[in-house]
Motif scaffolding. Structure first.
Motif, short mmCIF file in Angstrom:
data_model
loop_
_atom_site.label_atom_id
_atom_site.label_comp_id
_atom_site.label_asym_id
_atom_site.label_seq_id
_atom_site.Cartn_x
_atom_site.Cartn_y
_atom_site.Cartn_z
N ALA A 52 -15.41 -12.83 2.26
CA ALA A 52 -14.69 -12.18 3.35
C ALA A 52 -13.18 -12.29 3.16
O ALA A 52 -12.43 -11.33 3.42
N PHE A 53 -12.73 -13.45 2.70
CA PHE A 53 -11.30 -13.68 2.48
C PHE A 53 -10.76 -12.74 1.41
O PHE A 53 -9.71 -12.11 1.57
N LEU A 54 -11.50 -12.61 0.30
CA LEU A 54 -11.06 -11.76 -0.80
C LEU A 54 -11.05 -10.28 -0.37
O LEU A 54 -10.09 -9.55 -0.64
N ALA A 55 -12.12 -9.85 0.29
CA ALA A 55 -12.20 -8.45 0.72
C ALA A 55 -11.13 -8.12 1.73
O ALA A 55 -10.59 -7.00 1.74
N GLY A 56 -10.81 -9.07 2.62
CA GLY A 56 -9.77 -8.81 3.61
C GLY A 56 -8.44 -8.47 2.98
O GLY A 56 -7.70 -7.62 3.47
N GLY A 57 -8.13 -9.13 1.87
CA GLY A 57 -6.88 -8.84 1.18
C GLY A 57 -6.90 -7.51 0.44
O GLY A 57 -5.86 -6.85 0.29
N LEU A 58 -8.07 -7.10 -0.02
CA LEU A 58 -8.19 -5.84 -0.77
C LEU A 58 -8.32 -4.63 0.15
O LEU A 58 -8.15 -3.49 -0.29
N ALA A 59 -8.67 -4.87 1.42
CA ALA A 59 -8.97 -3.76 2.33
C ALA A 59 -7.76 -2.88 2.60
O ALA A 59 -7.89 -1.65 2.68
N LEU A 62 -6.93 -0.47 -0.30
CA LEU A 62 -8.04 0.48 -0.43
C LEU A 62 -8.03 1.48 0.72
O LEU A 62 -8.35 2.66 0.53
N THR A 63 -7.64 1.02 1.91
CA THR A 63 -7.57 1.91 3.07
C THR A 63 -6.57 3.03 2.84
O THR A 63 -6.79 4.18 3.23
N ARG A 64 -5.45 2.71 2.18
CA ARG A 64 -4.44 3.74 1.91
C ARG A 64 -4.97 4.80 0.95
O ARG A 64 -4.49 5.94 0.96
N GLN A 65 -5.96 4.42 0.15
CA GLN A 65 -6.50 5.37 -0.83
C GLN A 65 -7.63 6.23 -0.27
O GLN A 65 -7.69 7.43 -0.51
N ILE A 66 -8.55 5.58 0.47
CA ILE A 66 -9.76 6.32 0.89
C ILE A 66 -9.90 6.43 2.41
O ILE A 66 -10.81 7.10 2.89
N GLY A 67 -9.04 5.75 3.17
CA GLY A 67 -9.08 5.83 4.62
C GLY A 67 -9.91 4.72 5.24
O GLY A 67 -10.83 4.18 4.60
N PRO A 68 -9.61 4.38 6.50
CA PRO A 68 -10.31 3.26 7.16
C PRO A 68 -11.80 3.52 7.37
O PRO A 68 -12.60 2.59 7.30
N HIS A 69 -12.18 4.78 7.66
CA HIS A 69 -13.60 5.08 7.88
C HIS A 69 -14.42 4.68 6.66
O HIS A 69 -15.47 4.03 6.76
N ARG A 70 -13.94 5.10 5.49
CA ARG A 70 -14.69 4.84 4.26
C ARG A 70 -14.73 3.35 3.92
O ARG A 70 -15.72 2.85 3.40
N VAL A 71 -13.66 2.65 4.23
CA VAL A 71 -13.65 1.20 3.96
C VAL A 71 -14.69 0.49 4.82
O VAL A 71 -15.43 -0.37 4.33
N VAL A 72 -14.77 0.86 6.10
CA VAL A 72 -15.77 0.26 6.99
C VAL A 72 -17.18 0.60 6.52
O VAL A 72 -18.06 -0.26 6.46
N THR A 114 -14.86 -5.60 8.68
CA THR A 114 -14.12 -6.08 9.85
C THR A 114 -12.62 -5.90 9.73
O THR A 114 -11.92 -5.83 10.75
N ALA A 115 -12.10 -5.82 8.50
CA ALA A 115 -10.64 -5.77 8.33
C ALA A 115 -10.03 -4.55 9.00
O ALA A 115 -8.90 -4.60 9.51
#
Length: 214
Positions: A52-59, A62-72, A114-115
């Motif tokens: 969770a810690f690692l993914a939180g930093g990468l989110a 990644l959100t700037r590239q594919i958008g928050p919907h896709r990240v969730v 969750t990020a």
């Protein structure tokens, strides 16, 4: 009426349900069946936290590239993969460290899911109602957490009791009254009596059946 708010709250409820439910039942398995100490159990669970810690930093990037919907959505999909892997590999015959990769994958999915959920839930909520929206999403998370402990805890105790009862029937040295008493003790404690069973010579025949039921 706001789709992101509606579906985001459903998602955050499910994430809370899985997280707290797992964190409730997995330590029981690690300590009761595998005999880990509380400290060693915490070390195993750091795999989930680390993911969770690692993914939180990468989110964020990644959100700037594919958008928050896709990240969730990606996070929820990874959670499914992780929890299926956990379910398929948990065994009383395997060392605890072998469960860490699956827990890490699940935690990685949690981090992605969750990020961005809070910002996604509130993205389309009118500013004047943002306080209400924030309170509702917090409530959804807490309700999910409570339901997770209740549902998975109930599933564990009822499944453990029926599984223990069935497996004890195959042990001829255990009488029906003993079987009933052992099953009741296992159900009441959620399996936490296993260490005491191991220390008792009279209850040694019941150890393996309870471990398998767990």
């Amino acid at each position: 009426r706001i789709p992101t708010f509606r579906y985001g709250n459903v998602a955050i409820l499910n994430v809370g349900l899985g997280d707290l439910g797992l964190v409730f039942v997995i330590p029981l398995f690690l300590q009761s069946v595998l005999g880990l100490s509380a400290f060693d159990t915490g070390l195993v669970l750091t795999a989930l936290a680390g993911g969770a810690f690692l993914a939180g930093g990468l989110a964020a990037p990644l959100t700037r590239q594919i958008g928050p919907h896709r990240v969730v959505q990606l996070g929820l999909a990874i959670e499914v993969v992780g929890i299926v892997a956990v379910g398929l590999t948990f065994s009383a015959d395997r060392p605890a460290w072998q469960f860490c990769p699956q827990l890490f994958v699940y935690g990685f999915g949690v981090g992605f899911a969750t990020a961005q959920l809070t910002s996604l839930i509130l993205a389309d909520v009118p500013r004047a109602q943002s306080g209400e929206g924030s309170g509702i999403q917090s409530t959804s998370r807490q309700v999910g957490s409570a339901l997770g402990i209740a549902i998975l805890g109930t599933a564990l105790t009822t499944g453990l009791a029926s599984g223990t009862r069935q497996r004890l029937e195959a042990v001829p040295s255990i009488t029906p009254p003993q079987r009933a008493a052992i099953t009741a003790a296992v159900e009441r404690s959620g399996g936490a009596v296993l260490p005491a069973f191991r220390r008792s010579p009279q209850l040694q025949p019941a150890v393996a059946p309870v471990e398998e039921a767990f």
